[in-house]
Design a protein around this motif. Sequence first.
Motif, PDB file in Angstrom:
ATOM      1  N   GLN A 105       0.841  -1.206   0.000  1.00 50.78           N
ATOM      2  CA  GLN A 105       0.000   0.000   0.000  1.00 50.78           C
ATOM      3  C   GLN A 105       0.876   1.257   0.000  1.00 50.78           C
ATOM      4  OE1 GLN A 105      -3.158   0.627  -0.482  1.00 50.78           O
ATOM      5  NE2 GLN A 105      -4.189   1.663   1.219  1.00 50.78           N
ATOM      6  N   LYS A 106       1.900   1.247   0.828  1.00 51.83           N
ATOM      7  CA  LYS A 106       2.825   2.388   0.911  1.00 51.83           C
ATOM      8  C   LYS A 106       3.554   2.590  -0.417  1.00 51.83           C
ATOM      9  CE  LYS A 106       6.697   4.119   3.748  1.00 51.83           C
ATOM     10  NZ  LYS A 106       7.760   4.279   2.751  1.00 51.83           N
ATOM     11  N   ALA A 107       4.079   1.522  -0.977  1.00 60.13           N
ATOM     12  CA  ALA A 107       4.858   1.627  -2.216  1.00 60.13           C
ATOM     13  C   ALA A 107       4.010   2.127  -3.379  1.00 60.13           C
ATOM     14  CB  ALA A 107       5.462   0.267  -2.560  1.00 60.13           C
TER      15      ALA A 107
ATOM     16  N   SER B  83      -5.314   0.517   9.658  1.00 55.54           N
ATOM     17  CA  SER B  83      -3.866   0.632   9.431  1.00 55.54           C
ATOM     18  C   SER B  83      -3.572   0.812   7.948  1.00 55.54           C
ATOM     19  CB  SER B  83      -3.127  -0.595   9.982  1.00 55.54           C
ATOM     20  OG  SER B  83      -3.172  -1.701   9.109  1.00 55.54           O
ATOM     21  N   TYR B  84      -4.341   0.138   7.080  1.00 58.10           N
ATOM     22  CA  TYR B  84      -4.153   0.313   5.632  1.00 58.10           C
ATOM     23  C   TYR B  84      -4.504   1.738   5.210  1.00 58.10           C
ATOM     24  CZ  TYR B  84      -4.107  -4.842   5.535  1.00 58.10           C
ATOM     25  OH  TYR B  84      -3.824  -6.175   5.748  1.00 58.10           O
ATOM     26  N   HIS B  85      -5.578   2.266   5.781  1.00 56.98           N
ATOM     27  CA  HIS B  85      -5.956   3.654   5.474  1.00 56.98           C
ATOM     28  C   HIS B  85      -4.913   4.640   5.998  1.00 56.98           C
ATOM     29  CE1 HIS B  85      -9.646   2.340   3.817  1.00 56.98           C
ATOM     30  NE2 HIS B  85     -10.386   2.306   4.906  1.00 56.98           N
ATOM     31  N   GLN B  86      -4.381   4.364   7.188  1.00 55.29           N
ATOM     32  CA  GLN B  86      -3.356   5.256   7.743  1.00 55.29           C
ATOM     33  C   GLN B  86      -2.108   5.259   6.867  1.00 55.29           C
ATOM     34  OE1 GLN B  86      -3.948   7.124  10.831  1.00 55.29           O
ATOM     35  NE2 GLN B  86      -2.438   8.236   9.608  1.00 55.29           N
ATOM     36  N   THR B  87      -1.723   4.083   6.384  1.00 58.27           N
ATOM     37  CA  THR B  87      -0.574   3.984   5.487  1.00 58.27           C
ATOM     38  C   THR B  87      -0.815   4.769   4.209  1.00 58.27           C
ATOM     39  OG1 THR B  87       0.109   1.834   6.359  1.00 58.27           O
ATOM     40  CG2 THR B  87       0.795   2.358   4.105  1.00 58.27           C
ATOM     41  N   PHE B  88      -2.019   4.663   3.671  1.00 59.93           N
ATOM     42  CA  PHE B  88      -2.410   5.415   2.468  1.00 59.93           C
ATOM     43  C   PHE B  88      -2.282   6.919   2.704  1.00 59.93           C
ATOM     44  CE2 PHE B  88      -6.447   7.608   1.108  1.00 59.93           C
ATOM     45  CZ  PHE B  88      -6.095   7.855  -0.204  1.00 59.93           C
ATOM     46  N   ILE B  89      -2.853   7.399   3.783  1.00 57.49           N
ATOM     47  CA  ILE B  89      -2.812   8.840   4.077  1.00 57.49           C
ATOM     48  C   ILE B  89      -1.373   9.310   4.252  1.00 57.49           C
ATOM     49  CG2 ILE B  89      -3.426  10.588   5.794  1.00 57.49           C
ATOM     50  CD1 ILE B  89      -5.974   8.850   6.337  1.00 57.49           C
ATOM     51  N   ASP B  90      -0.606   8.584   5.040  1.00 56.81           N
ATOM     52  CA  ASP B  90       0.784   8.983   5.297  1.00 56.81           C
ATOM     53  C   ASP B  90       1.620   8.952   4.027  1.00 56.81           C
ATOM     54  OD1 ASP B  90       0.012   9.211   7.930  1.00 56.81           O
ATOM     55  OD2 ASP B  90       0.965   7.338   8.580  1.00 56.81           O
TER      56      ASP B  90
END
Length: 354
Positions: free
Chosen positions: A118-120, A157-164
């Motif tokens: 998700q981050k990448a 946590s997936y949404h937080q990773t997306f936002i960050d």
Amino acid sequence: MNSTAAQLAARMTIGWNIGNTLEATGGETAWGNPKVTDALIKEIKKSGFNAVRIPCSWDQYANQSTAKIKAAWLNRVKEVVKYCIDNDMYVILNIHWDGGWLENNCTPEKKAAVNAKQKAYWEQIATYLRDFDEHLIFASANEPAVASPVQMDVLLSYHQTFIDAVRSTGGKNAYRTLVIQGPSTDFDKTLHLMTKMPEDQAKNRLMLEVHSYTPYQFALMTQDEKWGNQFYYWGLGYHSSADIAHNATWGEESEIDRAAKDIKAKFIDEGVPVIIGEFGAIRRSSLVGDALNRHLNARAHYLKYFVKQAKADGLVPFYWDEGRLGNNSFGVFNRQTNTVFDKQALDSLICGTN
């Protein structure tokens, strides 16, 4: 980039999905639709929509060792986004089902691996598209399968990773409005399981997304089952006296009202705007005679009523159009000719916004 999420939502009249296209497994035309053109987007805009949701696949265009997305695909997506924004439309671009790498894996066991991907992906997508103004909105996922508080925590946590990830790319992305999805994008699961929003360094820049195909028997079901029949006829004054077995028995106007008002009270009234990223009901064109006429009129009533109630409660509806024109399909536009195919449905959708 000055507008808040609520201000952007207020400017969206009604949205349309480019379904079964950029998210198609095997390529943009693999599920039967032609490539998106500027002419198509112009027809959508002319017809009364001012927002487009682009369901999009990324995983099949990425190196599975490095998570690097092919430049040609990033460029193609950018081209379609530009068609929309050049026509003064708002765009919601997501990571759709995409093979289910996120959607089917909202579990503690998969959490680390999914967050890494998700981050990448979002760092690359956001960087490539960061020069677009606030008309472009990013959405974390599509319909993440979540049915418990444990899975809800993983999804957050997936949404937080997306936002960050998006915020880390800077520029306009530091302020861009972002959309996160409720559990399974289901109204009631979202009401019961989503007890908090992720954190965001940008204030008032988050939207919530839910979907609605309610009642299932009217919106999606394509054959009678032992447990129940399809609904051909929906709504007050639209039932059949000749085919009682296929009249709706639940999920009619009062249920649409209830679901919208509950979401409004929990989220919109607390400052979180909500989009209905997908809604609609299939066109049962294999019916004949009075049954067909009664069904089409009931469907037109459904579409108008759904949009009108969503708008009244501050939700922004996006019609699901998968491009198919035959029986049990949603298609409003003929994408081969860039013309209106289902004027009755189109008129009902647009009339609901007034």
